[in-house]
Design a protein around this motif. Structure first.
Motif, PDB file in Angstrom:
ATOM      1  N   MET A 191      -3.851  -1.229  -7.307  1.00 51.42           N
ATOM      2  CA  MET A 191      -3.265  -1.417  -8.680  1.00 51.42           C
ATOM      3  C   MET A 191      -4.226  -1.599  -9.915  1.00 51.42           C
ATOM      4  O   MET A 191      -3.826  -1.224 -10.867  1.00 51.42           O
ATOM      5  N   ARG A 192      -5.176  -2.303  -9.912  1.00 56.42           N
ATOM      6  CA  ARG A 192      -6.026  -2.361 -10.848  1.00 56.42           C
ATOM      7  C   ARG A 192      -6.706  -1.038 -11.128  1.00 56.42           C
ATOM      8  O   ARG A 192      -6.614  -0.692 -12.389  1.00 56.42           O
ATOM      9  N   MET A 193      -7.090  -0.155 -10.426  1.00 55.61           N
ATOM     10  CA  MET A 193      -7.505   1.090 -10.485  1.00 55.61           C
ATOM     11  C   MET A 193      -6.548   1.955 -11.156  1.00 55.61           C
ATOM     12  O   MET A 193      -6.630   2.661 -11.980  1.00 55.61           O
ATOM     13  N   ALA A 194      -5.218   1.759 -10.818  1.00 53.53           N
ATOM     14  CA  ALA A 194      -3.944   2.661 -11.342  1.00 53.53           C
ATOM     15  C   ALA A 194      -3.710   2.339 -12.734  1.00 53.53           C
ATOM     16  O   ALA A 194      -3.629   3.322 -13.519  1.00 53.53           O
ATOM     17  N   THR A 195      -4.208   0.943 -13.117  1.00 47.98           N
ATOM     18  CA  THR A 195      -3.840   0.499 -14.513  1.00 47.98           C
ATOM     19  C   THR A 195      -4.875   0.840 -15.260  1.00 47.98           C
ATOM     20  O   THR A 195      -4.645   0.876 -16.560  1.00 47.98           O
ATOM     21  N   GLU A 196      -6.124   0.968 -14.959  1.00 54.25           N
ATOM     22  CA  GLU A 196      -7.303   1.286 -15.770  1.00 54.25           C
ATOM     23  C   GLU A 196      -7.819   2.653 -15.854  1.00 54.25           C
ATOM     24  O   GLU A 196      -8.787   2.948 -16.642  1.00 54.25           O
ATOM     25  N   THR A 197      -7.150   3.404 -14.899  1.00 54.33           N
ATOM     26  CA  THR A 197      -7.630   4.987 -14.848  1.00 54.33           C
ATOM     27  C   THR A 197      -6.796   6.108 -15.241  1.00 54.33           C
ATOM     28  O   THR A 197      -5.505   5.944 -14.565  1.00 54.33           O
ATOM     29  N   PRO A 198      -6.986   6.630 -16.305  1.00 55.48           N
ATOM     30  CA  PRO A 198      -6.099   7.793 -16.831  1.00 55.48           C
ATOM     31  C   PRO A 198      -5.808   8.772 -15.535  1.00 55.48           C
ATOM     32  O   PRO A 198      -6.735   9.093 -14.780  1.00 55.48           O
ATOM     33  N   ASN A 199      -4.574   9.297 -15.566  1.00 56.65           N
ATOM     34  CA  ASN A 199      -4.173  10.472 -14.671  1.00 56.65           C
ATOM     35  C   ASN A 199      -4.275   9.803 -13.280  1.00 56.65           C
ATOM     36  O   ASN A 199      -4.899  10.669 -12.264  1.00 56.65           O
ATOM     37  N   PHE A 200      -4.252   8.627 -12.954  1.00 53.53           N
ATOM     38  CA  PHE A 200      -4.626   8.061 -11.399  1.00 53.53           C
ATOM     39  C   PHE A 200      -3.403   8.739 -10.546  1.00 53.53           C
ATOM     40  O   PHE A 200      -2.239   8.464 -10.980  1.00 53.53           O
ATOM     41  N   HIS A 201      -3.968   9.225  -9.535  1.00 53.04           N
ATOM     42  CA  HIS A 201      -3.019   9.842  -8.497  1.00 53.04           C
ATOM     43  C   HIS A 201      -2.285   8.922  -7.532  1.00 53.04           C
ATOM     44  O   HIS A 201      -3.394   8.003  -7.137  1.00 53.04           O
ATOM     45  N   PRO A 202      -1.309   8.836  -7.167  1.00 53.87           N
ATOM     46  CA  PRO A 202      -0.673   7.567  -6.342  1.00 53.87           C
ATOM     47  C   PRO A 202      -1.273   7.723  -4.966  1.00 53.87           C
ATOM     48  O   PRO A 202      -1.343   8.915  -4.630  1.00 53.87           O
ATOM     49  N   VAL A 203      -1.395   6.582  -4.528  1.00 50.12           N
ATOM     50  CA  VAL A 203      -1.943   6.587  -3.068  1.00 50.12           C
ATOM     51  C   VAL A 203      -0.846   5.475  -2.529  1.00 50.12           C
ATOM     52  O   VAL A 203      -0.278   4.659  -3.108  1.00 50.12           O
ATOM     53  N   GLN A 204      -1.163   5.245  -1.150  1.00 48.91           N
ATOM     54  CA  GLN A 204      -0.354   4.577  -0.168  1.00 48.91           C
ATOM     55  C   GLN A 204      -0.956   3.103  -0.670  1.00 48.91           C
ATOM     56  O   GLN A 204      -1.945   2.814  -0.665  1.00 48.91           O
ATOM     57  N   ILE A 205      -0.184   1.938  -1.182  1.00 43.88           N
ATOM     58  CA  ILE A 205      -0.431   0.835  -1.090  1.00 43.88           C
ATOM     59  C   ILE A 205       0.177  -0.073  -0.003  1.00 43.88           C
ATOM     60  O   ILE A 205       1.206   0.125   0.559  1.00 43.88           O
ATOM     61  N   PRO A 206      -0.849  -0.789   0.613  1.00 43.54           N
ATOM     62  CA  PRO A 206      -0.473  -1.793   1.534  1.00 43.54           C
ATOM     63  C   PRO A 206       0.913  -2.433   1.386  1.00 43.54           C
ATOM     64  O   PRO A 206       1.223  -3.061   0.562  1.00 43.54           O
ATOM     65  N   LEU A 207       1.851  -2.373   2.526  1.00 40.09           N
ATOM     66  CA  LEU A 207       2.879  -3.020   2.463  1.00 40.09           C
ATOM     67  C   LEU A 207       2.983  -4.283   2.226  1.00 40.09           C
ATOM     68  O   LEU A 207       3.776  -5.200   1.700  1.00 40.09           O
ATOM     69  N   GLU A 208       1.815  -5.069   2.676  1.00 33.60           N
ATOM     70  CA  GLU A 208       1.719  -6.577   2.656  1.00 33.60           C
ATOM     71  C   GLU A 208       1.658  -6.809   1.013  1.00 33.60           C
ATOM     72  O   GLU A 208       1.995  -8.038   0.761  1.00 33.60           O
ATOM     73  N   TYR A 209       0.764  -5.973   0.527  1.00 34.53           N
ATOM     74  CA  TYR A 209       0.653  -6.425  -1.019  1.00 34.53           C
ATOM     75  C   TYR A 209       2.073  -6.246  -1.877  1.00 34.53           C
ATOM     76  O   TYR A 209       2.585  -7.145  -2.762  1.00 34.53           O
ATOM     77  N   ILE A 210       2.651  -5.237  -1.526  1.00 32.20           N
ATOM     78  CA  ILE A 210       4.198  -4.980  -2.120  1.00 32.20           C
ATOM     79  C   ILE A 210       5.011  -6.295  -1.600  1.00 32.20           C
ATOM     80  O   ILE A 210       5.739  -6.671  -2.621  1.00 32.20           O
ATOM     81  N   LYS A 211       5.004  -6.578  -0.396  1.00 30.15           N
ATOM     82  CA  LYS A 211       5.759  -7.853  -0.036  1.00 30.15           C
ATOM     83  C   LYS A 211       5.441  -9.218  -0.665  1.00 30.15           C
ATOM     84  O   LYS A 211       6.400  -9.795  -1.287  1.00 30.15           O
ATOM     85  N   GLU A 212       4.300  -9.284  -1.016  1.00 29.86           N
ATOM     86  CA  GLU A 212       3.809 -10.377  -1.605  1.00 29.86           C
ATOM     87  C   GLU A 212       4.147 -10.421  -3.229  1.00 29.86           C
ATOM     88  O   GLU A 212       4.486 -11.221  -3.826  1.00 29.86           O
ATOM     89  N   SER A 213       3.925  -9.174  -3.671  1.00 29.46           N
ATOM     90  CA  SER A 213       4.157  -9.080  -5.330  1.00 29.46           C
ATOM     91  C   SER A 213       5.663  -9.220  -5.531  1.00 29.46           C
ATOM     92  O   SER A 213       6.003  -9.400  -6.673  1.00 29.46           O
ATOM     93  N   THR A 214       6.561  -8.923  -4.806  1.00 29.07           N
ATOM     94  CA  THR A 214       8.070  -8.876  -4.713  1.00 29.07           C
ATOM     95  C   THR A 214       8.552 -10.144  -4.046  1.00 29.07           C
ATOM     96  O   THR A 214       9.670 -10.231  -3.930  1.00 29.07           O
TER      97      THR A 214
END
Length: 100
Positions: free
Chosen positions: A14-37
């Motif tokens: 997520m840090r790279m996605a917010t700092e990198t122009p044209n960042f291509h989506p990659v799979q984000i670990p479910l554990e991170y998503i569950k913690e964030s939501t």
């Protein structure tokens, strides 16, 4: 320990996605998503459509908020899984071009 490293990996993506122009989506670990939501809690739900729900994700470490779109496993009987998945993927493809 394993869950913690998955959360850290998600945070780095997520840090790279917010700092990198044209960042291509990659799979984000479910554990991170569950913690964030907060495990997809109702308090974090922003909206719901025919095929998906949208949740607010918050990462207090990198101080970012983001939307998480979750595909529903149950939907109208007259719509098949293949069509629902195709529609969901089209929405994601469109949304990846937006930054708020």
């Amino acid at each position: 320990q394993q869950q913690s490293s998955a959360v850290d990996a998600g945070r780095e993506i997520m840090r790279m996605a917010t700092e990198t122009p044209n960042f291509h989506p990659v799979q984000i670990p479910l554990e991170y998503i569950k913690e964030s939501t907060e495990d997809f809690s109702d308090e974090r739900k922003l909206g719901e459509g025919s095929f998906s729900r949208v949740f607010e994700g918050k990462d207090r470490v990198i101080r970012r908020k983001f939307a998480v779109k979750q595909m529903k496993l149950r939907f109208h009987a007259d719509i098949g899984l293949t069509e629902a998945r195709r529609t969901f993927e089209k929405e994601i493809a469109t949304l990846k071009h937006f930054r708020h």
